[in-house]
Scaffold this motif. Structure first.
Motif, PDB file in Angstrom:
ATOM      1  N   SER A   1      43.020  43.546  38.934  1.00  0.00           N
ATOM      2  CA  SER A   1      42.957  44.985  39.187  1.00  0.00           C
ATOM      3  C   SER A   1      41.609  45.526  38.721  1.00  0.00           C
ATOM      4  O   SER A   1      41.296  45.493  37.523  1.00  0.00           O
TER       5      SER A   1
ATOM      6  N   LEU B   1      40.709  48.329  38.260  1.00  0.00           N
ATOM      7  CA  LEU B   1      40.811  49.466  37.330  1.00  0.00           C
ATOM      8  C   LEU B   1      40.280  49.085  35.939  1.00  0.00           C
ATOM      9  O   LEU B   1      39.772  49.925  35.207  1.00  0.00           O
TER      10      LEU B   1
ATOM     11  N   HIS C   1      42.915  43.982  43.630  1.00  0.00           N
ATOM     12  CA  HIS C   1      43.842  45.112  43.560  1.00  0.00           C
ATOM     13  C   HIS C   1      43.060  46.387  43.220  1.00  0.00           C
ATOM     14  O   HIS C   1      42.293  46.420  42.253  1.00  0.00           O
TER      15      HIS C   1
ATOM     16  N   ASP D   1      43.452  50.388  42.443  1.00  0.00           N
ATOM     17  CA  ASP D   1      44.404  51.432  42.058  1.00  0.00           C
ATOM     18  C   ASP D   1      43.850  52.814  42.383  1.00  0.00           C
ATOM     19  O   ASP D   1      42.879  53.266  41.783  1.00  0.00           O
TER      20      ASP D   1
ATOM     21  N   HIS E   1      46.585  50.091  46.263  1.00  0.00           N
ATOM     22  CA  HIS E   1      47.835  50.651  45.717  1.00  0.00           C
ATOM     23  C   HIS E   1      47.665  52.164  45.607  1.00  0.00           C
ATOM     24  O   HIS E   1      46.946  52.645  44.736  1.00  0.00           O
TER      25      HIS E   1
ATOM     26  N   MET F   1      48.742  55.453  44.496  1.00  0.00           N
ATOM     27  CA  MET F   1      49.600  56.246  43.603  1.00  0.00           C
ATOM     28  C   MET F   1      49.245  57.706  43.864  1.00  0.00           C
ATOM     29  O   MET F   1      48.639  58.398  43.049  1.00  0.00           O
TER      30      MET F   1
ATOM     31  N   PRO G   1      53.252  53.996  36.306  1.00  0.00           N
ATOM     32  CA  PRO G   1      51.896  53.980  36.841  1.00  0.00           C
ATOM     33  C   PRO G   1      51.018  55.084  36.248  1.00  0.00           C
ATOM     34  O   PRO G   1      51.521  56.119  35.827  1.00  0.00           O
ATOM     35  N   GLY G   2      49.741  54.809  36.222  1.00  0.00           N
ATOM     36  CA  GLY G   2      48.773  55.797  35.740  1.00  0.00           C
ATOM     37  C   GLY G   2      47.660  55.183  34.909  1.00  0.00           C
ATOM     38  O   GLY G   2      46.526  55.636  34.970  1.00  0.00           O
ATOM     39  N   PHE G   3      48.008  54.134  34.163  1.00  0.00           N
ATOM     40  CA  PHE G   3      47.014  53.564  33.261  1.00  0.00           C
ATOM     41  C   PHE G   3      47.174  52.046  33.150  1.00  0.00           C
ATOM     42  O   PHE G   3      48.292  51.538  33.213  1.00  0.00           O
TER      43      PHE G   3
ATOM     44  N   GLY H   1      46.644  48.469  30.830  1.00  0.00           N
ATOM     45  CA  GLY H   1      46.800  48.101  29.422  1.00  0.00           C
ATOM     46  C   GLY H   1      48.123  48.486  28.782  1.00  0.00           C
ATOM     47  O   GLY H   1      48.225  48.536  27.559  1.00  0.00           O
TER      48      GLY H   1
ATOM     49  N   ASP I   1      53.268  44.439  39.013  1.00  0.00           N
ATOM     50  CA  ASP I   1      52.068  45.165  38.592  1.00  0.00           C
ATOM     51  C   ASP I   1      52.303  45.891  37.276  1.00  0.00           C
ATOM     52  O   ASP I   1      53.144  46.785  37.200  1.00  0.00           O
TER      53      ASP I   1
ATOM     54  N   GLY J   1      51.045  45.110  32.882  1.00  0.00           N
ATOM     55  CA  GLY J   1      51.354  44.350  31.674  1.00  0.00           C
ATOM     56  C   GLY J   1      51.508  42.860  31.896  1.00  0.00           C
ATOM     57  O   GLY J   1      52.202  42.192  31.125  1.00  0.00           O
TER      58      GLY J   1
ATOM     59  N   GLY K   1      45.080  43.459  35.280  1.00  0.00           N
ATOM     60  CA  GLY K   1      43.855  44.194  34.989  1.00  0.00           C
ATOM     61  C   GLY K   1      43.254  43.780  33.675  1.00  0.00           C
ATOM     62  O   GLY K   1      42.354  42.927  33.609  1.00  0.00           O
ATOM     63  N   SER K   2      43.778  44.340  32.583  1.00  0.00           N
ATOM     64  CA  SER K   2      43.145  44.117  31.278  1.00  0.00           C
ATOM     65  C   SER K   2      43.151  42.649  30.848  1.00  0.00           C
ATOM     66  O   SER K   2      42.181  42.170  30.269  1.00  0.00           O
TER      67      SER K   2
HETATM   68  C1  DX5 Z   1      48.873  50.954  36.696  1.00  0.00           C
HETATM   69  C2  DX5 Z   1      48.180  50.160  37.795  1.00  0.00           C
HETATM   70  C3  DX5 Z   1      48.003  48.713  37.490  1.00  0.00           C
HETATM   71  C4  DX5 Z   1      47.097  48.427  36.321  1.00  0.00           C
HETATM   72  C5  DX5 Z   1      47.424  47.077  35.752  1.00  0.00           C
HETATM   73  O1  DX5 Z   1      49.087  52.244  37.122  1.00  0.00           O
HETATM   74  O2  DX5 Z   1      48.916  50.258  38.994  1.00  0.00           O
HETATM   75  O3  DX5 Z   1      47.542  48.015  38.634  1.00  0.00           O
HETATM   76  O4  DX5 Z   1      45.747  48.447  36.684  1.00  0.00           O
HETATM   77  O5  DX5 Z   1      46.711  46.918  34.579  1.00  0.00           O
HETATM   78  P1  DX5 Z   1      47.199  45.975  33.379  1.00  0.00           P
HETATM   79  O6  DX5 Z   1      47.222  44.576  33.927  1.00  0.00           O
HETATM   80  O7  DX5 Z   1      46.161  46.192  32.360  1.00  0.00           O
HETATM   81  O8  DX5 Z   1      48.561  46.449  32.973  1.00  0.00           O
END
Ligand code: DX5
Ligand code: ZN
Length: 231
Positions: free
Chosen positions: A11, A13, A36, A38, A69, A71, A148-150, A152, A178, A180, A200-201
């Motif tokens: 991701s 993001l 991916h 976001d 994705h 949102m 969804p929103g962040f 990590g 998607d 964690g 992502g993280s």
């Molecule tokens: C959350 C996003 C995810 C996010 C995943 O709103 O849809 O795609 O970037 O990030 P990690 O892998 O850090 O949870």
């Protein structure tokens, strides 16, 4: 039921937005199958990220398909713009479709604008029943394992029931998880029937993205094989 190849989707993001082209290359060199992306509108979720011009810029440098994705509250207006910008997979949230008929219409609307794969996503507190009536209209179900929103956030294991439920209902498209995801949470998702994994993280924050991504793929493969052998 057909077995889809394992797809790992970093991701962006979690990337360094000041060096987005290099980050795309880094993810691809690490073995990303999809990228991916976001998209957040500050309305459906309390965060704002990127819009069509940035997706278009990513598409110009990316070799891997873009897994976009949305949102956002209004995918009817903006979905076509992301399709035009180069989304390969375009996913809307079921919470913004008032009825199953509307969700079907939206999937058709995306396809009419050239989207190759249409996805539907559901929040952790949205029941699977919301998507069951129109599964035949989508290629992918994106199960959110965080709100969804962040990036990590911590994985919510209760959503694994939905993944397993999709396969029990005979859905043989992509099931993507998607939020964690890491070496601890990926095996459970693969055992529950996921074939696509967003991270992502855990990937962008890894000291060696390539070996981390390879490890995720291997963990998913082994967990999935275990599930096949159990049957
Ligand atoms: C959350 C996003 C995810 C996010 C995943 O709103 O849809 O795609 O970037 O990030 P990690 O892998 O850090 O949870
Ligand atoms: Zn996402």
């Amino acid at each position: 039921m057909r077995t889809l190849p394992i797809t790992i989707a970093p991701s962006i993001l979690a990337c360094d937005f000041a060096r987005i082209g290099e980050e795309v290359r880094r993810a691809e060199e690490a073995g990303a199958d999809w990228l991916h992306v976001d998209v957040m509108d500050g309305h459906f979720v309390p965060n704002l990220t990127i819009g069509p011009p940035v997706v278009e810029a990513i598409a110009r440098v990316a070799k891997a398909p873009l897994d976009v994705h949305l949102m956002i509250t209004d995918p009817w207006t903006y979905g076509p713009q992301f399709a035009k910008a180069g989304a390969h997979v375009l996913t809307f949230h079921v919470e913004v479709a008032a009825t199953p008929a509307k969700a079907r219409e939206l999937a058709a609307h995306f396809r009419a604008h050239g989207v190759r794969k249409v996805g539907v996503s559901l929040n952790p507190d949205t029941p699977l029943e919301r998507v069951l009536p129109f599964l035949d209209a989508v290629d992918l179900v994106l199960v959110m394992s965080v709100f969804p929103g962040f990036g990590g956030q911590k994985f919510l294991p209760a959503v694994l029931q939905k993944t397993a439920g999709l396969r029990e209902h005979g859905f043989d498209g992509h099931v993507e998880m998607d939020g964690g995801l890491n070496a601890e949470t990926i095996p459970g998702c693969a055992s529950a029937g996921c074939d696509a994994f967003v991270s992502g993280s855990a990937l962008f924050g890894a000291s060696d993205m390539r070996s981390t991504l390879a490890r995720f793929r291997e963990l998913a493969r082994v967990a999935r094989e275990g599930r096949t052998h159990d049957r």
